[in-house]
Write a protein that holds these residues in place. Sequence first.
Motif, PDB file in Angstrom:
ATOM      1  N   ILE A 166       0.816  -1.209   0.000  1.00 57.05           N
ATOM      2  CA  ILE A 166       0.000   0.000   0.000  1.00 57.05           C
ATOM      3  C   ILE A 166       0.855   1.268   0.000  1.00 57.05           C
ATOM      4  N   GLU A 167       2.094   1.176   0.483  1.00 58.15           N
ATOM      5  CA  GLU A 167       2.963   2.363   0.495  1.00 58.15           C
ATOM      6  C   GLU A 167       3.248   2.867  -0.923  1.00 58.15           C
ATOM      7  N   LYS A 168       3.223   1.972  -1.909  1.00 53.94           N
ATOM      8  CA  LYS A 168       3.417   2.409  -3.299  1.00 53.94           C
ATOM      9  C   LYS A 168       2.260   3.316  -3.723  1.00 53.94           C
ATOM     10  N   TYR A 169       1.059   2.888  -3.390  1.00 54.91           N
ATOM     11  CA  TYR A 169      -0.104   3.708  -3.718  1.00 54.91           C
ATOM     12  C   TYR A 169      -0.067   5.022  -2.946  1.00 54.91           C
ATOM     13  N   LYS A 170       0.297   4.956  -1.666  1.00 55.17           N
ATOM     14  CA  LYS A 170       0.365   6.171  -0.853  1.00 55.17           C
ATOM     15  C   LYS A 170       1.355   7.169  -1.447  1.00 55.17           C
ATOM     16  N   ALA A 171       2.471   6.671  -1.967  1.00 56.20           N
ATOM     17  CA  ALA A 171       3.457   7.550  -2.597  1.00 56.20           C
ATOM     18  C   ALA A 171       2.835   8.274  -3.790  1.00 56.20           C
ATOM     19  N   LEU A 172       2.095   7.541  -4.613  1.00 52.76           N
ATOM     20  CA  LEU A 172       1.417   8.143  -5.764  1.00 52.76           C
ATOM     21  C   LEU A 172       0.418   9.205  -5.314  1.00 52.76           C
ATOM     22  N   GLU A 173      -0.385   8.861  -4.335  1.00 58.15           N
ATOM     23  CA  GLU A 173      -1.401   9.777  -3.815  1.00 58.15           C
ATOM     24  C   GLU A 173      -0.761  11.031  -3.203  1.00 58.15           C
ATOM     25  N   LEU A 174       0.283  10.830  -2.413  1.00 62.69           N
ATOM     26  CA  LEU A 174       0.949  11.979  -1.788  1.00 62.69           C
ATOM     27  C   LEU A 174       1.586  12.894  -2.828  1.00 62.69           C
ATOM     28  N   TYR A 175       2.111  12.308  -3.878  1.00 61.16           N
ATOM     29  CA  TYR A 175       2.794  13.109  -4.894  1.00 61.16           C
ATOM     30  C   TYR A 175       1.801  13.858  -5.792  1.00 61.16           C
ATOM     31  N   TYR A 176       0.866  13.131  -6.394  1.00 61.78           N
ATOM     32  CA  TYR A 176      -0.008  13.755  -7.387  1.00 61.78           C
ATOM     33  C   TYR A 176      -1.241  14.433  -6.796  1.00 61.78           C
ATOM     34  N   ILE A 177      -1.808  13.878  -5.763  1.00 64.43           N
ATOM     35  CA  ILE A 177      -3.058  14.427  -5.244  1.00 64.43           C
ATOM     36  C   ILE A 177      -2.810  15.409  -4.097  1.00 64.43           C
ATOM     37  N   LYS A 178      -1.857  15.092  -3.247  1.00 63.46           N
ATOM     38  CA  LYS A 178      -1.561  15.958  -2.098  1.00 63.46           C
ATOM     39  C   LYS A 178      -0.407  16.927  -2.372  1.00 63.46           C
ATOM     40  N   ASN A 179       0.218  16.826  -3.548  1.00 62.10           N
ATOM     41  CA  ASN A 179       1.283  17.735  -3.998  1.00 62.10           C
ATOM     42  C   ASN A 179       2.495  17.793  -3.072  1.00 62.10           C
ATOM     43  N   ASN A 180       2.910  16.649  -2.558  1.00 60.50           N
ATOM     44  CA  ASN A 180       4.121  16.575  -1.743  1.00 60.50           C
ATOM     45  C   ASN A 180       5.341  16.363  -2.636  1.00 60.50           C
ATOM     46  N   THR A 181       6.502  16.756  -2.150  1.00 59.11           N
ATOM     47  CA  THR A 181       7.750  16.502  -2.882  1.00 59.11           C
ATOM     48  C   THR A 181       8.198  15.073  -2.616  1.00 59.11           C
TER      49      THR A 181
END
Length: 161
Positions: free
Chosen positions: A108-123
């Motif tokens: 699930i951390e792979k998905y979280k990385a995608l979500e944090l990057y594209y949806i939450k705009n994290n670096t």
Amino acid sequence: MSTEEVKVLVKEVVKEIKREEETKKKKGAYHNTRLLMKNYNDLKLHYEKAKSEVKDIDDGTINLKDIDEDVLYILSIKRSRIKTLIMISHIDVALKALKEKQRNVGTIEKYKALELYYIKNNTYEKIAEKLNCSVISVRRWINDMIKEMSVFLFGIEALKI
């Protein structure tokens, strides 16, 4: 060069052209998925904020003689808004399926990385810190998720090799 040699050469050229076209399609699905995710938040904002009714924009300056042109313009905006909503819906379904798949395989951390990057705009750096991993892992996970998501969005076109 004999006729047989020319035929063999032509067949090889045709095979190579087909391989290149299939590679372009595969890369195209990946590229388009990345582009959709990069613009996901803007697409949602566009859908939510677009004015698609004459009453939404009528400030008293609309001339009844020009109404046909105005109506056509509004119809164009509505069509764009509907297409945007359809694409957002496809992306949302793909995100949900991808999340469920990653949950099922225990990554699930792979998905979280995608979500944090594209949806939450994290670096990448912030994501690495939040997920307690390296920046390289974050980049790799996001790339993996984009590849998998391209299959959900573009189907067989994303799988062609």
